[in-house]
Motif scaffolding. Structure first.
Motif: not given
Length: 405
Positions: A138-142, A174-179, A186-193, A211-215
């Motif tokens: 959804t945007g992490l690119g891994r 998985h999020f790229a920048c949730a930290d 964050i919002a963009a990845q949620l929309d894509t998910f 699921h998408i939420a990390n720590s």
């Protein structure tokens, strides 16, 4: 990897792992997400250096219902230790042990067509369906499947499910920048998910978990919790990012305390060079203390001259370079006895530094500080509550083959 066993009661160094604190952290995370969301305890990389099997058992005892690993070898080691909970493993390479994973009832992440082909072939050989979870990029690119390729992967997975080769148990990302609070990704990845999950469900996928939420997202992005959260570093009582808040802010307690016995104390004159390169010269007559830990044990060489250590109730700094097996602190004239305790990091109860302090000194993140502690440092488990035994993880270490992520 897990620390080697030492039978002596006098250890040169020890990583004390407080399983009571870990269970408390799991309970705090469960309370944060509420009854409708399950908690996965991520135990990859030997449970971030804490010992995979003891940590897995403690996390499950505290209410985690899933475990997460990176490699299938880690997941198979959990099974070899007798742990039967749901386990998701997500980092696969061609030729990995798909059939063994199927027969061990693991959930396997699939990000691309090559993996689905290998997995379905293994399922035919095993004579039973594989449990799979489709991962969306959804945007992490891994890892994960790009949105443009998602229809092909979803269609092929559904066809394999109809053929009895797989059962699709989850959709995830998985999020790229949730930290980084407020980061627009964050919002963009949620929309894509949301969009990729909606497409898969419209096509007929009925996932058990999304699921998408990390720590960091578990702690600060409640709209990302869905059916399951994957808690890694937070479970070990370390904040995912100073920008989000401290461990205490989130009701978490650091689980690992790293300490060593001072090996030598000696008086030296002013201007005396210390360690390789003489990057530190004593400013006056002083005493030096030798700490028997080095970069072979995971002490970051980048923290030379900066790493904090508590000795005799006073915080000192690494004097000069960290060597392979040892480093020196300037004791400023104090003369603790050899064998005195030097605490590198812990929860801070005794005024000792934290893993975050070491991360700052080494220009890295606290994840790396705890995960890199090496195999010469015994893990000593406290507050076990009958869910593990000291050095149980050594058996799993053999099965893992010393693989880290």
């Amino acid at each position: 990897m897990t620390g080697m066993m030492q039978t002596s009661t006098h250890l040169r160094a020890r990583a004390e792992v407080d399983l009571g604190a870990l269970r408390g952290n799991v309970r705090a995370l469960r309370a944060r997400v509420g009854a409708g969301t399950a908690v996965m305890g991520v135990v990859k990389s030997d449970a971030y250096g804490h010992g995979m099997v003891p940590v897995a058992r403690a996390a499950l005892a505290a209410g985690a219902t899933w475990l997460g690993t990176a490699t299938p070898h880690e997941a198979l080691a959990l099974r070899a230790a007798g742990i039967r909970s749901r386990v998701l493993c997500w980092l696969w390479t061609p030729g990995d042990p798909w059939r063994e994973a199927i027969e061990a009832d693991l959930d396997m992440s699939v990000s691309g067509m090559w993996a689905l082909r290998e997995l379905t072939a293994a399922a035919r050989e095993a004579g039973r369906p594989a449990r799979i979870q489709l991962k969306a990029d959804t945007g992490l690119g891994r890892n994960g499947c790009q949105p443009a390729d998602w229809p092909e992967l979803v269609g092929a997975a559904l066809a394999a499910q109809t053929a009895g080769q797989v059962r699709i148990t989850g959709l995830w990302s998985h999020f790229a920048c949730a930290d980084e609070p407020g980061h627009p990704s964050i919002a963009a990845q949620l929309d894509t998910f949301h969009a990729m999950v909606a497409y898969a469900e419209k096509e007929g996928v009925e996932p058990e978990v999304r699921h998408i939420a990390n720590s960091p997202a578990t702690l600060t992005v409640p709209e990302s919790h869905f059916d399951l959260v994957r808690t890694g570093i937070a479970m070990y009582g370390i904040s995912p990012s100073p920008a989000l808040g401290t461990s205490q802010d989130f009701g978490l307690r650091p689980v690992m305390t790293l300490s060593a016995s001072v090996a030598l104390v000696k008086q030296v004159p002013p201007g005396h060079g210390v360690s390789y390169g003489h990057h530190y010269l004593t400013p006056r007559e002083t005493t030096l203390g030798l700490v028997p830990l080095g970069y072979a044990d995971g002490i970051p060489r980048h923290a030379s001259g900066r790493g904090p250590v508590l000795v005799g109730g006073v915080t000192r700094r690494v004097a000069g370079r960290v060597a392979m097996d040892q480093f020196v602190v300037d004791l400023g004239g104090d003369t603790p006895e050899p064998g005195a305790t030097a605490i590198l990091f812990g929860p801070g109860d005794q005024g000792e530094p934290t893993a975050e302090d070491w991360a700052e000194a080494a220009d890295t993140i606290a994840y790396e500080i705890v995960t890199r502690i090496g195999s010469r440092v015994p893990r000593v488990y406290v507050n076990e509550a009958n869910d593990v035994h000291v050095n149980d993880a050594n058996d799993a270490n053999e099965a893992i083959g010393h693989e880290n992520v």
